[in-house]
Design an enzyme around this catalytic site. Structure first.
Site, PDB file in Angstrom:
ATOM      1  N   ASP A   8       0.808  -1.225   0.000  1.00 40.76           N
ATOM      2  CA  ASP A   8       0.000   0.000   0.000  1.00 40.76           C
ATOM      3  C   ASP A   8       0.842   1.278   0.000  1.00 40.76           C
ATOM      4  O   ASP A   8       1.532   1.579   0.979  1.00 40.76           O
ATOM      5  CB  ASP A   8      -0.905   0.038   1.220  1.00 40.76           C
ATOM      6  CG  ASP A   8      -1.767  -1.213   1.368  1.00 40.76           C
ATOM      7  OD1 ASP A   8      -1.205  -2.327   1.291  1.00 40.76           O
ATOM      8  OD2 ASP A   8      -2.971  -1.077   1.580  1.00 40.76           O
ATOM      9  N   ASN A  38      -4.148   4.481  -1.171  1.00 48.88           N
ATOM     10  CA  ASN A  38      -3.830   5.573  -0.246  1.00 48.88           C
ATOM     11  C   ASN A  38      -2.772   6.511  -0.809  1.00 48.88           C
ATOM     12  O   ASN A  38      -2.128   7.260  -0.068  1.00 48.88           O
ATOM     13  CB  ASN A  38      -3.323   5.017   1.088  1.00 48.88           C
ATOM     14  CG  ASN A  38      -4.340   4.170   1.813  1.00 48.88           C
ATOM     15  OD1 ASN A  38      -4.075   3.017   2.133  1.00 48.88           O
ATOM     16  ND2 ASN A  38      -5.516   4.717   2.059  1.00 48.88           N
ATOM     17  N   ASN A  65     -10.821  -0.712   0.048  1.00 50.37           N
ATOM     18  CA  ASN A  65     -11.984  -0.015   0.594  1.00 50.37           C
ATOM     19  C   ASN A  65     -11.864   1.502   0.508  1.00 50.37           C
ATOM     20  O   ASN A  65     -12.871   2.211   0.614  1.00 50.37           O
ATOM     21  CB  ASN A  65     -12.211  -0.423   2.052  1.00 50.37           C
ATOM     22  CG  ASN A  65     -11.006  -0.166   2.928  1.00 50.37           C
ATOM     23  OD1 ASN A  65      -9.892  -0.599   2.628  1.00 50.37           O
ATOM     24  ND2 ASN A  65     -11.212   0.556   4.021  1.00 50.37           N
ATOM     25  N   HIS A  66     -10.652   2.039   0.293  1.00 43.05           N
ATOM     26  CA  HIS A  66     -10.488   3.494   0.186  1.00 43.05           C
ATOM     27  C   HIS A  66     -10.434   3.970  -1.267  1.00 43.05           C
ATOM     28  O   HIS A  66     -10.060   5.117  -1.531  1.00 43.05           O
ATOM     29  CB  HIS A  66      -9.215   3.938   0.913  1.00 43.05           C
ATOM     30  CG  HIS A  66      -9.298   3.798   2.398  1.00 43.05           C
ATOM     31  ND1 HIS A  66     -10.208   4.484   3.159  1.00 43.05           N
ATOM     32  CD2 HIS A  66      -8.582   3.015   3.265  1.00 43.05           C
ATOM     33  CE1 HIS A  66     -10.052   4.152   4.434  1.00 43.05           C
ATOM     34  NE2 HIS A  66      -9.081   3.262   4.524  1.00 43.05           N
ATOM     35  N   HIS A 175      -3.850  -3.956   3.042  1.00 48.30           N
ATOM     36  CA  HIS A 175      -4.826  -3.210   3.844  1.00 48.30           C
ATOM     37  C   HIS A 175      -4.326  -2.836   5.228  1.00 48.30           C
ATOM     38  O   HIS A 175      -4.546  -1.712   5.668  1.00 48.30           O
ATOM     39  CB  HIS A 175      -6.154  -3.959   3.987  1.00 48.30           C
ATOM     40  CG  HIS A 175      -7.160  -3.243   4.858  1.00 48.30           C
ATOM     41  ND1 HIS A 175      -7.670  -2.004   4.524  1.00 48.30           N
ATOM     42  CD2 HIS A 175      -7.737  -3.589   6.044  1.00 48.30           C
ATOM     43  CE1 HIS A 175      -8.538  -1.631   5.469  1.00 48.30           C
ATOM     44  NE2 HIS A 175      -8.583  -2.563   6.398  1.00 48.30           N
ATOM     45  N   HIS A 177      -1.253  -2.547   6.440  1.00 48.19           N
ATOM     46  CA  HIS A 177      -0.051  -1.707   6.414  1.00 48.19           C
ATOM     47  C   HIS A 177       1.093  -2.224   7.279  1.00 48.19           C
ATOM     48  O   HIS A 177       2.096  -1.522   7.435  1.00 48.19           O
ATOM     49  CB  HIS A 177      -0.370  -0.265   6.824  1.00 48.19           C
ATOM     50  CG  HIS A 177      -1.182   0.486   5.827  1.00 48.19           C
ATOM     51  ND1 HIS A 177      -1.190   1.861   5.755  1.00 48.19           N
ATOM     52  CD2 HIS A 177      -2.026   0.070   4.850  1.00 48.19           C
ATOM     53  CE1 HIS A 177      -2.007   2.259   4.793  1.00 48.19           C
ATOM     54  NE2 HIS A 177      -2.525   1.170   4.227  1.00 48.19           N
TER      55      HIS A 177
END
Length: 258
Positions: A8, A38, A65-66, A175, A177
């Protein structure tokens, strides 16, 4: 076949780390896949950032999800086939959940699939059923498949690894991190890791400045989050797939300091 999967990407520090790393190492890999949900200030992704990552040599960008946190994505996700959102969103949601990317020489295609977990997440469709539905489509095009499973619960990620074992070349978790120490090739030939970790500032709380998040834990009050800057690392896994079978030969975690 050699694949680099980059964990990520968080904000400008993460983007710079990816671009600088690929300047020196892009030629070592047939495909580069990165999770970019992100990448824009810690929330979502923009067209400019997407374009810059592709220009740096990234083959496909996965999310989670972001994915919708930066509303600009609605303007370009439909016309950007190598930018994915989880395939287990409802069918009418913009974008796509898997794609085929070609190697530099054009001789090999990698199927990249993006799924989101259900445990402690939104009400996505069952990712296991979605995998069953989509895999035949991908396998009709290529035997080389990488799955980014964007999920919260380690148990759900591990379950997906075993469920997909022998059917995809690699299952990489994203997810949370935080890099996990369980990279391995499963019994039927699928490379697996529960979480690759993030590419961004590690003097942080999963990428964000420490003080506001501590305040939220101490007071339960809402706070404004922003991306931290210190101790930037690129976290990734290097995966080798067998050219004949499409199954994994090896998976090696890596961390590079910037």
């Amino acid at each position: 076949m050699k694949i680099l999967f980059i964990g990520d990407i968080v904000g400008n520090p993460g983007r710079k780390a990816v671009i600088n790393f690929l300047k020196a190492h892009r030629a070592h890999y047939d495909f580069i896949v990165a999770n970019g949900e992100n990448a824009a200030g810690g929330k979502g992704i923009t067209f400019e950032i997407t374009d810059a990552l592709f220009a740096a040599g990234v083959s496909a960008i996965t999310t989670g999800n972001h994915v919708w946190d930066n509303k600009e994505i609605f303007d370009f996700i439909e016309t950007t086939p190598h930018l994915l959102r989880p395939a287990n969103y409802p069918a009418k949601v913009p974008g796509r959940g898997w794609t085929l990317v070609s190697s530099v020489d054009g001789e090999t295609q990698l199927g990249v699939l993006n799924l989101a977990g259900q445990v402690f997440m939104k009400a996505y469709a069952n990712p296991f059923h979605t995998l069953d539905a989509i895999l035949p489509e991908i396998h009709a095009e290529t035997k080389f498949v990488l799955l980014d499973f964007h999920a919260e619960a380690t148990s759900e990620k591990i379950a997906m690894g075993w469920y997909a074992d022998g059917r995809v070349g690699a299952v990489v978790g994203t997810h949370t991190h935080v890099p996990t120490a369980d990279a391995r090739v499963l019994s039927h030939g699928t490379a697996y890791i529960t979480d690759v970790g993030m590419t961004g500032p590690y003097d942080s709380i999963i990428g964000s400045k420490i003080e506001p998040i501590l305040e939220r834990f101490l007071t339960t009050m809402p706070v404004r989050l922003s991306v931290a800057k210190g101790n930037v690392k690129l976290c990734a896994v290097s995966i080798e797939l067998d050219d004949e079978t499409g199954m994994a030969v090896s998976i090696e975690p890596m961390q590079c300091q910037f």
